[in-house]
Design a protein around this motif. Sequence first.
Motif, PDB file in Angstrom:
ATOM      1  N   VAL A   1      -5.240  -9.087 -29.464  1.00 47.81           N
ATOM      2  CA  VAL A   1      -5.696  -8.533 -28.179  1.00 47.81           C
ATOM      3  C   VAL A   1      -4.845  -9.136 -27.070  1.00 47.81           C
ATOM      4  CG1 VAL A   1      -7.644  -8.145 -26.643  1.00 47.81           C
ATOM      5  CG2 VAL A   1      -8.051  -8.425 -29.102  1.00 47.81           C
ATOM      6  N   GLN A   2      -4.291  -8.289 -26.231  1.00 46.58           N
ATOM      7  CA  GLN A   2      -3.470  -8.739 -25.111  1.00 46.58           C
ATOM      8  C   GLN A   2      -3.887  -8.004 -23.838  1.00 46.58           C
ATOM      9  OE1 GLN A   2       0.285  -7.445 -26.823  1.00 46.58           O
ATOM     10  NE2 GLN A   2       0.882  -9.568 -27.206  1.00 46.58           N
ATOM     11  N   VAL A   3      -3.834  -8.717 -22.721  1.00 48.43           N
ATOM     12  CA  VAL A   3      -3.988  -8.053 -21.423  1.00 48.43           C
ATOM     13  C   VAL A   3      -2.634  -7.471 -21.064  1.00 48.43           C
ATOM     14  CG1 VAL A   3      -4.529  -8.356 -18.983  1.00 48.43           C
ATOM     15  CG2 VAL A   3      -5.814  -9.641 -20.710  1.00 48.43           C
ATOM     16  N   VAL A   4      -2.605  -6.190 -20.692  1.00 49.58           N
ATOM     17  CA  VAL A   4      -1.343  -5.520 -20.374  1.00 49.58           C
ATOM     18  C   VAL A   4      -1.439  -4.852 -19.009  1.00 49.58           C
ATOM     19  CG1 VAL A   4      -0.739  -5.137 -22.791  1.00 49.58           C
ATOM     20  CG2 VAL A   4      -2.064  -3.402 -21.576  1.00 49.58           C
ATOM     21  N   SER A   5      -0.302  -4.515 -18.467  1.00 50.56           N
ATOM     22  CA  SER A   5      -0.271  -3.763 -17.214  1.00 50.56           C
ATOM     23  C   SER A   5      -0.700  -2.330 -17.480  1.00 50.56           C
ATOM     24  CB  SER A   5       1.146  -3.762 -16.628  1.00 50.56           C
ATOM     25  OG  SER A   5       1.587  -5.081 -16.383  1.00 50.56           O
ATOM     26  N   LYS A   6      -1.171  -1.659 -16.436  1.00 48.95           N
ATOM     27  CA  LYS A   6      -1.528  -0.255 -16.607  1.00 48.95           C
ATOM     28  C   LYS A   6      -0.310   0.510 -17.071  1.00 48.95           C
ATOM     29  CE  LYS A   6      -3.186   3.884 -14.263  1.00 48.95           C
ATOM     30  NZ  LYS A   6      -3.681   4.496 -13.023  1.00 48.95           N
ATOM     31  N   PRO A   7      -0.429   1.242 -18.178  1.00 48.81           N
ATOM     32  CA  PRO A   7       0.735   1.972 -18.704  1.00 48.81           C
ATOM     33  C   PRO A   7       1.279   2.961 -17.676  1.00 48.81           C
ATOM     34  CG  PRO A   7      -1.066   1.916 -20.297  1.00 48.81           C
ATOM     35  CD  PRO A   7      -1.624   1.410 -19.007  1.00 48.81           C
ATOM     36  N   GLU A   8       2.554   2.844 -17.365  1.00 45.39           N
ATOM     37  CA  GLU A   8       3.156   3.701 -16.347  1.00 45.39           C
ATOM     38  C   GLU A   8       3.253   5.151 -16.804  1.00 45.39           C
ATOM     39  OE1 GLU A   8       3.854   2.954 -13.302  1.00 45.39           O
ATOM     40  OE2 GLU A   8       3.234   0.874 -13.540  1.00 45.39           O
ATOM     41  N   ALA A   9       3.504   5.340 -18.095  1.00 42.00           N
ATOM     42  CA  ALA A   9       3.715   6.698 -18.611  1.00 42.00           C
ATOM     43  C   ALA A   9       2.443   7.290 -19.198  1.00 42.00           C
ATOM     44  CB  ALA A   9       4.817   6.677 -19.669  1.00 42.00           C
ATOM     45  N   LEU A  10       1.289   6.776 -18.744  1.00 43.92           N
ATOM     46  CA  LEU A  10       0.027   7.241 -19.294  1.00 43.92           C
ATOM     47  C   LEU A  10      -0.243   8.686 -18.874  1.00 43.92           C
ATOM     48  CD1 LEU A  10      -2.108   5.857 -21.029  1.00 43.92           C
ATOM     49  CD2 LEU A  10      -3.409   5.429 -18.963  1.00 43.92           C
ATOM     50  N   PHE A  11      -0.888   9.409 -19.769  1.00 45.36           N
ATOM     51  CA  PHE A  11      -1.213  10.804 -19.494  1.00 45.36           C
ATOM     52  C   PHE A  11      -2.279  10.903 -18.414  1.00 45.36           C
ATOM     53  CE2 PHE A  11      -0.204  10.312 -24.055  1.00 45.36           C
ATOM     54  CZ  PHE A  11       1.061  10.866 -24.014  1.00 45.36           C
ATOM     55  N   ALA A  12      -2.526  12.110 -17.933  1.00 41.71           N
ATOM     56  CA  ALA A  12      -3.487  12.345 -16.855  1.00 41.71           C
ATOM     57  C   ALA A  12      -4.822  11.689 -17.166  1.00 41.71           C
ATOM     58  CB  ALA A  12      -3.672  13.844 -16.662  1.00 41.71           C
ATOM     59  N   ASP A  13      -5.337  10.985 -16.197  1.00 45.03           N
ATOM     60  CA  ASP A  13      -6.589  10.246 -16.365  1.00 45.03           C
ATOM     61  C   ASP A  13      -7.781  11.173 -16.136  1.00 45.03           C
ATOM     62  OD1 ASP A  13      -8.703   8.521 -16.372  1.00 45.03           O
ATOM     63  OD2 ASP A  13      -7.842   7.095 -14.956  1.00 45.03           O
ATOM     64  N   PRO A  14      -8.632  11.388 -17.166  1.00 43.12           N
ATOM     65  CA  PRO A  14      -9.798  12.249 -16.971  1.00 43.12           C
ATOM     66  C   PRO A  14     -10.845  11.616 -16.058  1.00 43.12           C
ATOM     67  CG  PRO A  14      -9.888  11.191 -19.112  1.00 43.12           C
ATOM     68  CD  PRO A  14      -8.553  10.855 -18.519  1.00 43.12           C
ATOM     69  N   PHE A  15     -10.666  10.334 -15.762  1.00 41.37           N
ATOM     70  CA  PHE A  15     -11.624   9.620 -14.919  1.00 41.37           C
ATOM     71  C   PHE A  15     -10.957   9.140 -13.635  1.00 41.37           C
ATOM     72  CE2 PHE A  15     -12.675   8.814 -19.416  1.00 41.37           C
ATOM     73  CZ  PHE A  15     -13.824   9.584 -19.484  1.00 41.37           C
ATOM     74  N   ALA A  16     -10.114   9.969 -13.068  1.00 36.91           N
ATOM     75  CA  ALA A  16      -9.361   9.583 -11.876  1.00 36.91           C
ATOM     76  C   ALA A  16     -10.273   9.196 -10.718  1.00 36.91           C
ATOM     77  CB  ALA A  16      -8.439  10.728 -11.454  1.00 36.91           C
ATOM     78  N   TYR A  17     -11.497   9.738 -10.720  1.00 37.82           N
ATOM     79  CA  TYR A  17     -12.439   9.416  -9.638  1.00 37.82           C
ATOM     80  C   TYR A  17     -12.761   7.932  -9.601  1.00 37.82           C
ATOM     81  CZ  TYR A  17     -15.895   9.161 -13.378  1.00 37.82           C
ATOM     82  OH  TYR A  17     -16.563   8.817 -14.524  1.00 37.82           O
ATOM     83  N   ALA A  18     -12.527   7.224 -10.743  1.00 39.21           N
ATOM     84  CA  ALA A  18     -12.859   5.806 -10.834  1.00 39.21           C
ATOM     85  C   ALA A  18     -11.668   4.910 -10.510  1.00 39.21           C
ATOM     86  CB  ALA A  18     -13.392   5.492 -12.231  1.00 39.21           C
TER      87      ALA A  18
END
Length: 212
Positions: free
Chosen positions: A118-135
């Motif tokens: 288990v590692q803490v990582v940065s938010k993935p830059e190339a991540l797909f559209a977030d279905p929870f963008a409101y958060a």
Amino acid sequence: MEDPVQHQYFVLNKPCGMVSQFISPDGDKVGLLGELDFSFPKGIHAIGRLDKDSEGLLLLTTDKRITRLLFESKTPHKRTYLVQVRRQVTEAALHQLQTGIEIIIEGGRVYTTPPCNVQVVSKPEALFADPFAYAAQIESSWLRITLTEGKFRQVRKMVAAAGHRCMRLIRVSIEDLHLDGLQPGAIREYTQEQYFSLLHLVDPETKCQAGL
């Protein structure tokens, strides 16, 4: 002599909100794999299901051996997830997740998870559209978790036991089979040789890569 059955092998990037089934036992026809715009062969089924709220790599095949070789084998197979959780993860919580944490499994039994990566990582830059963008304004952390087992909702239960609510869970790989830019809802087909090699599947009877 009949020709051997020619099985087909696929990877789907399962979107959030879709169940890992073609037919619902409840008769529900919404959010099923059969709604995807793809001509699936007869006998196709999902292996290593993801729950409705989870996303990412889902195996689809007509080859019934895959479940036995991948998830019922004595040889463990790695599964890696990107997990977004509420709040910042402390060193103490990270240590708990890495070394083993108690969760409740089927039958109400207490189970201590084995050590895992288990590692803490940065938010993935190339991540797909977030279905929870409101958060987006909610304080959160991203974890990269690699397991060799998969009890029901295990990753979600682990982070909850460490004091963090799971906001998003994406399976990004099983062994060396990765999403590799596959978009949500998209499907990629593999040859039998590619599938077995990337998943590190070994036939216990021949001690060789199955199907090769």
